[in-house]
Write a protein that holds these residues in place. Structure first.
Motif, PDB file in Angstrom:
ATOM      1  N   HIS A 235      -5.991   0.036   2.655  1.00  0.00           N
ATOM      2  CA  HIS A 235      -6.464   1.010   1.649  1.00  0.00           C
ATOM      3  C   HIS A 235      -6.502   2.424   2.223  1.00  0.00           C
ATOM      4  O   HIS A 235      -6.037   3.383   1.617  1.00  0.00           O
TER       5      HIS A 235
ATOM      6  N   GLU B 234      -9.723   3.699  -4.198  1.00  0.00           N
ATOM      7  CA  GLU B 234     -10.371   2.449  -4.619  1.00  0.00           C
ATOM      8  C   GLU B 234     -10.008   1.399  -3.572  1.00  0.00           C
ATOM      9  O   GLU B 234      -8.827   1.163  -3.321  1.00  0.00           O
ATOM     10  N   LEU B 235     -11.031   0.781  -2.980  1.00  0.00           N
ATOM     11  CA  LEU B 235     -10.781  -0.209  -1.928  1.00  0.00           C
ATOM     12  C   LEU B 235      -9.814  -1.271  -2.440  1.00  0.00           C
ATOM     13  O   LEU B 235     -10.094  -1.939  -3.428  1.00  0.00           O
ATOM     14  N   CYS B 236      -8.644  -1.402  -1.785  1.00  0.00           N
ATOM     15  CA  CYS B 236      -7.599  -2.258  -2.342  1.00  0.00           C
ATOM     16  C   CYS B 236      -6.999  -3.183  -1.295  1.00  0.00           C
ATOM     17  O   CYS B 236      -5.916  -3.702  -1.475  1.00  0.00           O
TER      18      CYS B 236
ATOM     19  N   CYS C 282      -5.489   6.996  -1.945  1.00  0.00           N
ATOM     20  CA  CYS C 282      -6.011   5.961  -2.831  1.00  0.00           C
ATOM     21  C   CYS C 282      -7.532   5.964  -2.688  1.00  0.00           C
ATOM     22  O   CYS C 282      -8.056   6.018  -1.581  1.00  0.00           O
TER      23      CYS C 282
ATOM     24  N   MET D  71      -3.208   4.289   2.425  1.00  0.00           N
ATOM     25  CA  MET D  71      -2.442   4.450   1.189  1.00  0.00           C
ATOM     26  C   MET D  71      -2.531   5.900   0.745  1.00  0.00           C
ATOM     27  O   MET D  71      -3.282   6.267  -0.134  1.00  0.00           O
TER      28      MET D  71
ATOM     29  N   HIS E  50      -6.037   0.238  -7.801  1.00  0.00           N
ATOM     30  CA  HIS E  50      -6.001   1.377  -6.884  1.00  0.00           C
ATOM     31  C   HIS E  50      -6.586   2.578  -7.628  1.00  0.00           C
ATOM     32  O   HIS E  50      -6.973   2.459  -8.798  1.00  0.00           O
TER      33      HIS E  50
ATOM     34  N   TRP F  54       0.839  -1.154   0.000  1.00  0.00           N
ATOM     35  CA  TRP F  54       0.000   0.000   0.000  1.00  0.00           C
ATOM     36  C   TRP F  54       0.881   1.213   0.000  1.00  0.00           C
ATOM     37  O   TRP F  54       1.171   1.768   1.055  1.00  0.00           O
TER      38      TRP F  54
HETATM   39 CU1  CUA Z   1      -4.825   1.412  -3.040  1.00  0.00          CU
HETATM   40 CU2  CUA Z   1      -6.942   1.702  -2.016  1.00  0.00          CU
END
Ligand code: CUA
Length: 339
Positions: free
Chosen positions: A216, A210-212, A208, A219, A173, A137
């Motif tokens: 997340h 976008e749930l990653c 970030c 990040m 992401h 991340w």
């Molecule tokens: Cu990378 Cu959320």
């Protein structure tokens, strides 16, 4: 009576809870949080203007519709429950007119959105290219024309357009710096184009979007916008190979780095460390933060991170290496010296 008191106390508690939630929400709007409506870039301004324009149209529609609704509810309310209201079947003139007016409103919004997208989607030809790679991340930034690789802090000169090629190494992401406008998905195996330009020097926060995975929310990134001359100095410093450790403790830290797992995952230019899994650390001492913007880059925080990364950033791919306090102190001295 007691029941009324209980109800009032219940309401008061509900109100208190509401205030707590509201103030937590407002605290989120502090200087560090994204501010889409405080743009400092031409693109961000165009987007904010479009937002206000659409809000004005939709707010007007909302007020008119709610006013008509209230008028109808009050004016035509049932006074006699037995009475049957007049029975009618449609009204062609009214139906045609409200369909037309709505379609016209949507056409105007479409045209304005199209215009803004066309005006902001193509970067100027002189834009500085930067490759953005999302990792679990952290963020990697490569300046291909300048031969620089860094992490989590994008340094750019004020007033100059930057052309970002956005991609990812593992999962999807999304690169987002609200005040500079635009948000772009970072997708493995794909290169998406985004450009930005900052008109005011300073530090802008990104995240970030976008749930990653587990970290997340951790990040983060920063865009440091500096003057042209400061940018040139930064470029020269970054292009140089890593500084040789001078102090004995830093020299010991160098030995620890090269003999432990660190060397397998990180690159330090000018040393045997060529790992590509983690951030490039050649000039890690020049960055203002560590751990994807989670911690200020201080010796204490660096030691905390080296001792137990997953405790700082849950799910961190950098494991707890079981370093002794002496090894950590030596590593901190070495990494801090890499300006
Ligand atoms: Cu990378 Cu959320």
């Amino acid at each position: 009576m007691a029941r009324t008191g209980g109800a009032i106390r219940g309401w008061a508690r509900g109100g208190e809870a509401g205030l707590v939630i509201l103030s937590a929400g407002l605290a989120g709007c502090s200087a560090q949080s994204p501010a889409i409506l405080a743009p400092v870039s031409p693109k961000g301004r165009a987007e904010a203007e479009l937002f206000w324009f659409i809000l004005a149209i939709t707010a007007f529609v909302f007020v008119v519709v709610e006013a008509l609704l209230l008028y109808a509810v009050i004016r035509f309310r049932a006074r006699d429950p037995q009475a049957i209201p007049p029975q009618i079947h449609g009204n062609r003139a009214l139906e045609v007119s409200w369909t037309t007016v709505t379609a016209l409103g949507l056409a105007v919004i479409f045209a304005m959105t199209w215009r803004t997208m066309a005006a902001t989607s193509t970067p100027p030809a002189e834009a500085i290219p930067v490759k953005v790679i999302g990792h679990q991340w952290w963020w990697e930034f490569q300046y291909p024309t300048l031969g620089i690789t860094t992490a989590d802090e994008l340094v750019i000169p004020v007033g100059r357009p930057i052309r970002l090629t956005v991609t990812a190494a593992d999962v999807i992401h999304s690169f987002w710096v609200p005040q500079l406008g635009g948000k772009m998905d970072a997708i493995p195996g794909r290169e998406n184009l985004l450009w930005l330009q900052a008109d005011v020097e300073g530090t802008y926060y990104g995240q970030c979007a976008e749930l990653c995975g587990a970290s997340h929310a951790n990040m983060r990134l920063r865009v440091r916008v500096v003057s042209d001359s400061e940018f040139q100095r930064w470029v020269e410093a970054q292009r140089a190979p890593a500084a040789q450790p001078v102090e004995p403790l830093a020299q010991k830290g160098y030995q620890v780095f090269m003999s432990k797992a660190c060397v397998g995952c990180h690159t330090i230019d000018g040393t045997p460390a060529r790992g590509k899994v983690g951030p490039n650390l050649t000039h890690v001492g020049s960055r203002t933060t560590i751990a994807a913007g989670l911690l200020e880059n201080t010796p204490e925080n660096l030691a905390r991170w080296l001792d137990n990364p997953p405790a700082v950033k849950p799910g961190s791919l950098m494991p707890r290496l079981g370093l002794t306090p002496e090894e950590i102190q030596a590593l901190v001295a070495y990494l801090s010296s890499l300006k």
